[in-house]
Design an enzyme around this catalytic site. Structure first.
Site, PDB file in Angstrom:
ATOM      1  N   GLY A  87     139.073  -7.901  35.590  1.00 35.72           N
ATOM      2  CA  GLY A  87     139.419  -8.101  36.985  1.00 35.72           C
ATOM      3  C   GLY A  87     138.364  -8.959  37.658  1.00 35.72           C
ATOM      4  O   GLY A  87     137.285  -9.168  37.114  1.00 35.72           O
ATOM      5  N   GLY A  88     138.687  -9.449  38.839  1.00 36.64           N
ATOM      6  CA  GLY A  88     137.729 -10.256  39.580  1.00 36.64           C
ATOM      7  C   GLY A  88     137.948 -11.742  39.419  1.00 36.64           C
ATOM      8  O   GLY A  88     138.882 -12.175  38.731  1.00 36.64           O
ATOM      9  N   ASP A  89     137.095 -12.492  40.058  1.00 38.58           N
ATOM     10  CA  ASP A  89     137.256 -13.944  40.142  1.00 38.58           C
ATOM     11  C   ASP A  89     136.308 -14.632  39.154  1.00 38.58           C
ATOM     12  O   ASP A  89     136.113 -14.128  38.048  1.00 38.58           O
ATOM     13  CB  ASP A  89     136.993 -14.351  41.601  1.00 38.58           C
ATOM     14  N   THR A 118     132.694 -15.844  37.639  1.00 42.69           N
ATOM     15  CA  THR A 118     131.282 -15.485  37.666  1.00 42.69           C
ATOM     16  C   THR A 118     130.531 -16.327  36.649  1.00 42.69           C
ATOM     17  O   THR A 118     131.126 -16.944  35.776  1.00 42.69           O
ATOM     18  CB  THR A 118     131.047 -13.975  37.451  1.00 42.69           C
ATOM     19  N   TYR A 119     129.225 -16.340  36.818  1.00 42.85           N
ATOM     20  CA  TYR A 119     128.356 -17.058  35.901  1.00 42.85           C
ATOM     21  C   TYR A 119     127.461 -16.056  35.176  1.00 42.85           C
ATOM     22  O   TYR A 119     127.014 -15.071  35.778  1.00 42.85           O
ATOM     23  CB  TYR A 119     127.480 -18.063  36.675  1.00 42.85           C
ATOM     24  N   HIS A 120     127.245 -16.269  33.882  1.00 39.21           N
ATOM     25  CA  HIS A 120     126.267 -15.485  33.127  1.00 39.21           C
ATOM     26  C   HIS A 120     125.271 -16.447  32.498  1.00 39.21           C
ATOM     27  O   HIS A 120     125.655 -17.508  32.003  1.00 39.21           O
ATOM     28  CB  HIS A 120     126.932 -14.701  31.984  1.00 39.21           C
ATOM     29  N   GLY A 155     133.019  -6.578  37.065  1.00 38.36           N
ATOM     30  CA  GLY A 155     134.401  -6.938  36.752  1.00 38.36           C
ATOM     31  C   GLY A 155     134.772  -6.217  35.470  1.00 38.36           C
ATOM     32  O   GLY A 155     134.097  -6.377  34.450  1.00 38.36           O
ATOM     33  N   GLY A 163     132.266  -5.391  32.387  1.00 40.67           N
ATOM     34  CA  GLY A 163     131.267  -4.547  33.045  1.00 40.67           C
ATOM     35  C   GLY A 163     130.532  -5.186  34.195  1.00 40.67           C
ATOM     36  O   GLY A 163     131.162  -5.569  35.182  1.00 40.67           O
ATOM     37  N   CYS A 175     132.939 -14.868  42.899  1.00 39.64           N
ATOM     38  CA  CYS A 175     133.961 -13.939  43.395  1.00 39.64           C
ATOM     39  C   CYS A 175     134.949 -14.644  44.317  1.00 39.64           C
ATOM     40  O   CYS A 175     135.595 -14.017  45.147  1.00 39.64           O
ATOM     41  CB  CYS A 175     133.336 -12.741  44.094  1.00 39.64           C
TER      42      CYS A 175
END
Lengths: 211, 78
Positions: free
Chosen positions: A76-78, A80-82, A144, A155, A174
């Site tokens: 879920g969610g939009d 993101t960067y890792h 997320g 997670g 997000c």
């Protein structure tokens, strides 16, 4: 309940994704009680189910040309960067042993982040309606998740190193024009990933390790 | 014919959004196969098929908001 700790260190997103899915199958089949995967990723942007092209500030090829990988994922969610300056944590927990409540679990993850960072003398809070952990209007941790047969995967990630924040400029985190921050920026000192890892692991084991 | 219903997903959760259908109408499904993915807040939730059979109808498309207790699909298990 046995919480198996799987520490992958610095790992490519796809490799960790495969390990997540393998571990998920084991928890679903009751071959494993539960697991916690901890890692850092090489630069990657992931797009959750809520993402659209608007979530990216630049084109896919431009992002990839910067050495940042890009994947659509089932969480879920939009967007993101890792990156290597973050701690990313994937809890694989059977909510059937705790509470079959999706929003309860999201709030539990927020609480674990908040209490872990409080141990590092950093006061963070939740903002109703904006899942994650915040310092004022700046986001320090993102959440997320996905759930299959009431077992969680994907997670959270906590921003630790300040020099890893620039790549957030590639996306609208997000889906919003928000500011992001890091432990180093807020504490005004160098912070090792190990500090945050140790604190979070302690909280996780206490909350989900012995039920 | 078995109705696939959106189950309780937690306290205070009254609805969710359909984000992905894993099968098309007319396809065979097995019990416990992922049938439909739903989204609420920052989470996705895979709803498994309650039985084996043929997916004979879906009542909502991807992007639709559905309420707990609503019928999402019909499975012909005869």
């Amino acid at each position: 309940m046995d919480l198996k700790i799987i520490d992958l260190g610095l790992v490519d997103y796809l490799e960790a994704w495969d390990i997540q899915k393998d571990t998920l199958a084991k928890v679903i089949n009751n071959d494993l009680d539960s697991a916690l995967i901890l890692c850092r990723h090489y630069p990657v942007v992931t797009l959750g189910r809520g993402a659209s092209q608007e979530s990216l500030r630049f084109g896919n090829e431009w992002i990839r040309a910067r050495g940042v990988k890009l994947y659509n994922v089932e969480r879920g969610g939009d967007a993101t960067y890792h990156g290597p300056g973050q701690l990313t944590v994937y809890p694989l927990l059977n909510l059937g042993y705790f509470k079959k409540d999706i929003h309860w679990f999201l709030r539990e993850l927020e609480s674990l982040i908040i209490s872990s960072l409080a141990d590092l003398n950093l006061p963070v809070s939740r903002v109703e309606g904006f899942t994650g952990a915040w310092i004022g209007n700046k986001k320090i941790a993102s959440i997320g998740i996905a759930i299959k047969h009431w077992v969680t995967y994907h997670g959270l990630s906590i921003n630790i190193k300040k020099d890893d924040l620039a790549n957030f400029g590639l996306i609208r985190p997000c889906g919003m024009d928000i500011k992001v921050t890091s432990l180093e920026e807020e504490l005004g000192r160098q912070v090792s990933v190990e500090e945050a890892r140790s604190s979070l692991l302690n909280k996780f084991s206490g909350r989900f390790g012995n039920n | 014919m078995v109705n696939v219903i959106l189950p309780e997903l937690g306290e205070g959760i009254t609805k969710a959004t359909i984000s992905y259908w894993f099968f098309k109408v007319g396809e065979k499904v097995k019990e416990k196969d992922d049938l439909v993915e739903l989204t609420t807040d920052k989470a996705t939730f895979n709803l498994p098929s309650p039985c084996s059979g043929v997916l004979s109808g879906i009542t909502h498309s991807e992007g639709d908001s559905v309420e707990v207790g609503q019928v999402l699909a019909l499975i012909d298990n005869t």
